[in-house]
Design a protein around this motif. Structure first.
Motif, PDB file in Angstrom:
ATOM      1  N   ASP A  65      -2.027  -4.729  15.574  1.00  0.00           N
ATOM      2  CA  ASP A  65      -1.412  -3.622  14.865  1.00  0.00           C
ATOM      3  C   ASP A  65      -2.216  -2.359  15.078  1.00  0.00           C
ATOM      4  O   ASP A  65      -3.368  -2.382  15.474  1.00  0.00           O
ATOM      5  CB  ASP A  65      -1.331  -3.906  13.371  1.00  0.00           C
ATOM      6  CG  ASP A  65      -0.246  -4.920  13.048  1.00  0.00           C
ATOM      7  OD1 ASP A  65      -0.129  -5.276  11.868  1.00  0.00           O
ATOM      8  OD2 ASP A  65       0.470  -5.354  13.973  1.00  0.00           O
ATOM      9  N   HIS A  76       1.953   3.364  -2.805  1.00  0.00           N
ATOM     10  CA  HIS A  76       0.625   2.759  -2.740  1.00  0.00           C
ATOM     11  C   HIS A  76       0.309   1.984  -4.015  1.00  0.00           C
ATOM     12  O   HIS A  76      -0.272   0.901  -3.978  1.00  0.00           O
ATOM     13  CB  HIS A  76      -0.439   3.829  -2.500  1.00  0.00           C
ATOM     14  CG  HIS A  76      -0.251   4.603  -1.243  1.00  0.00           C
ATOM     15  ND1 HIS A  76       0.039   4.004  -0.036  1.00  0.00           N
ATOM     16  CD2 HIS A  76      -0.306   5.948  -0.996  1.00  0.00           C
ATOM     17  CE1 HIS A  76       0.145   4.935   0.901  1.00  0.00           C
ATOM     18  NE2 HIS A  76      -0.053   6.104   0.343  1.00  0.00           N
ATOM     19  N   ARG A  83       1.378  -7.046   4.354  1.00  0.00           N
ATOM     20  CA  ARG A  83       2.464  -7.848   4.925  1.00  0.00           C
ATOM     21  C   ARG A  83       2.058  -9.313   5.012  1.00  0.00           C
ATOM     22  O   ARG A  83       2.843 -10.208   4.719  1.00  0.00           O
ATOM     23  CB  ARG A  83       2.840  -7.312   6.312  1.00  0.00           C
ATOM     24  CG  ARG A  83       3.348  -5.875   6.311  1.00  0.00           C
ATOM     25  CD  ARG A  83       4.057  -5.529   7.609  1.00  0.00           C
ATOM     26  NE  ARG A  83       3.233  -5.739   8.784  1.00  0.00           N
ATOM     27  CZ  ARG A  83       2.412  -4.828   9.313  1.00  0.00           C
ATOM     28  NH1 ARG A  83       2.279  -3.641   8.735  1.00  0.00           N
ATOM     29  NH2 ARG A  83       1.720  -5.092  10.408  1.00  0.00           N
ATOM     30  N   ASP A 134      -2.580  -0.291  12.478  1.00  0.00           N
ATOM     31  CA  ASP A 134      -2.953   0.133  11.131  1.00  0.00           C
ATOM     32  C   ASP A 134      -4.431   0.457  11.031  1.00  0.00           C
ATOM     33  O   ASP A 134      -4.843   1.453  10.476  1.00  0.00           O
ATOM     34  CB  ASP A 134      -2.645  -0.970  10.115  1.00  0.00           C
ATOM     35  CG  ASP A 134      -1.187  -1.350  10.105  1.00  0.00           C
ATOM     36  OD1 ASP A 134      -0.924  -2.530   9.834  1.00  0.00           O
ATOM     37  OD2 ASP A 134      -0.335  -0.484  10.363  1.00  0.00           O
ATOM     38  N   THR A 189       7.080  -5.045   3.847  1.00  0.00           N
ATOM     39  CA  THR A 189       7.365  -3.967   4.799  1.00  0.00           C
ATOM     40  C   THR A 189       6.286  -2.892   4.753  1.00  0.00           C
ATOM     41  O   THR A 189       6.484  -1.787   5.238  1.00  0.00           O
ATOM     42  CB  THR A 189       8.728  -3.325   4.494  1.00  0.00           C
ATOM     43  OG1 THR A 189       8.713  -2.774   3.163  1.00  0.00           O
ATOM     44  CG2 THR A 189       9.852  -4.343   4.610  1.00  0.00           C
ATOM     45  N   SER A 190       5.155  -3.219   4.175  1.00  0.00           N
ATOM     46  CA  SER A 190       4.055  -2.265   4.070  1.00  0.00           C
ATOM     47  C   SER A 190       3.566  -1.820   5.451  1.00  0.00           C
ATOM     48  O   SER A 190       3.664  -2.555   6.441  1.00  0.00           O
ATOM     49  CB  SER A 190       2.889  -2.906   3.306  1.00  0.00           C
ATOM     50  OG  SER A 190       1.741  -2.085   3.322  1.00  0.00           O
ATOM     51  N   GLU A 191       3.010  -0.625   5.523  1.00  0.00           N
ATOM     52  CA  GLU A 191       2.366  -0.174   6.750  1.00  0.00           C
ATOM     53  C   GLU A 191       1.055  -0.915   6.996  1.00  0.00           C
ATOM     54  O   GLU A 191       0.532  -0.890   8.111  1.00  0.00           O
ATOM     55  CB  GLU A 191       2.095   1.335   6.679  1.00  0.00           C
ATOM     56  CG  GLU A 191       3.350   2.190   6.669  1.00  0.00           C
ATOM     57  CD  GLU A 191       3.043   3.671   6.647  1.00  0.00           C
ATOM     58  OE1 GLU A 191       1.834   4.017   6.551  1.00  0.00           O
ATOM     59  OE2 GLU A 191       3.978   4.472   6.732  1.00  0.00           O
ATOM     60  N   TRP A 209      -1.033  -4.221   7.505  1.00  0.00           N
ATOM     61  CA  TRP A 209      -0.785  -5.613   7.865  1.00  0.00           C
ATOM     62  C   TRP A 209      -1.359  -6.565   6.815  1.00  0.00           C
ATOM     63  O   TRP A 209      -0.838  -7.661   6.629  1.00  0.00           O
ATOM     64  CB  TRP A 209      -1.336  -5.931   9.250  1.00  0.00           C
ATOM     65  CG  TRP A 209      -2.825  -5.852   9.421  1.00  0.00           C
ATOM     66  CD1 TRP A 209      -3.534  -4.815   9.947  1.00  0.00           C
ATOM     67  CD2 TRP A 209      -3.780  -6.863   9.073  1.00  0.00           C
ATOM     68  NE1 TRP A 209      -4.872  -5.107   9.946  1.00  0.00           N
ATOM     69  CE2 TRP A 209      -5.059  -6.356   9.417  1.00  0.00           C
ATOM     70  CE3 TRP A 209      -3.681  -8.133   8.516  1.00  0.00           C
ATOM     71  CZ2 TRP A 209      -6.234  -7.076   9.221  1.00  0.00           C
ATOM     72  CZ3 TRP A 209      -4.850  -8.861   8.302  1.00  0.00           C
ATOM     73  CH2 TRP A 209      -6.104  -8.332   8.655  1.00  0.00           C
TER      74      TRP A 209
END
Length: 250
Positions: free
Chosen positions: A226, A156, A198, A228, A191-193, A195
């Motif tokens: 997404d 993070h 990203r 997320d 490649t982050s969770e 969006w």
């Protein structure tokens, strides 16, 4: 707008206590008037009580940088934030509301720097608005502080640091750092969770003339394809806790 001894363009972080005690806060303004309460807000970011830290973080966003506006008091506040990033107390948690980005206080402060940096990108015209000009002059200091954490073991923190560095690299004095950050922007932020991260990676790589193929962003965030965040959780980018802009005071 800075303590009397340290030039704003210095790469060395100032003594945070000197920023609090030697800045003429009464002569500066934030969203609600004279910034006489700023030292208390900023100092409370490192308080032992989690609820106090969380309230201080909300105040730093909502008063010193209300709706992403750069005020006079935002400038020394940013110098203070850069100075305390290395303090071990920034590893302490803060309360999370629905829609908050994950991470400890350090990640949150890096996210705040990202928001400040977004507000002074080169594409924004200021007509010599002094706080924005001063903040632009301070971008090397903010980059020096944020870039320390791009390879942090806490994912993070690493993502927040990269998100903060990207807008700072508009600065002609810093643009040469882009090439070194490209792999991390692709492999970590891309490649982050989240969006939002990203999308920031894709935009940065495209702007820098680098290859963003293979990264999955969300070109229309209002579709919420997404998982997320739900529409109720939406925050427009990683530098905003409030999810909206207001017109700057210039």
């Amino acid at each position: 707008m800075r303590d009397e001894d340290t030039p704003s363009s210095s790469l060395e972080p100032p003594d945070p206590n000197r920023v609090l005690t030697r800045t003429n806060w009464a002569a500066l303004r934030h969203a609600y008037g004279p910034a006489t309460d700023a030292p208390e807000m900023l100092g409370a970011l490192l308080n032992a009580d989690q609820s106090v830290r969380t309230r201080a973080l909300d105040n730093v966003h909502g008063i010193l940088h209300h709706q992403n506006t750069i005020y006079e008091a935002t400038v020394p506040a940013a110098r203070y934030v850069a100075a305390v990033l290395s303090d071990p107390r920034t590893l302490l948690p803060v309360d999370k509301a629905r829609g908050s980005f994950p991470g400890c206080m350090r990640a949150e402060l890096l996210t705040w720097i990202a928001s400040v940096a977004d507000g002074v990108r080169d594409a924004i015209a200021f007509d010599d608005y002094p706080p924005a000009v001063a903040m632009r002059g301070m971008r090397p200091l903010l980059f020096s502080a944020a870039s320390t954490y791009v390879d942090d073991i806490d994912r993070h923190v690493s993502e927040a640091a990269l998100a903060a560095c990207i807008p700072l690299l508009d600065d002609a004095r810093l643009v040469h750092h882009r090439a070194a950050l490209v792999p991390s922007v692709r492999e970590v932020l891309g490649t982050s969770e989240l969006w939002q991260h990203r999308e920031r990676a894709i935009d940065a790589l495209d702007d820098w003339g680098e290859d963003s193929s293979g990264l999955e962003g969300q070109r229309n965030p209002f579709l919420f394809c997404d998982t997320d965040l739900s529409p109720d959780d939406f925050s427009w980018h990683p530098g905003s806790r409030e999810g909206q802009h207001e017109e700057p005071p210039f």
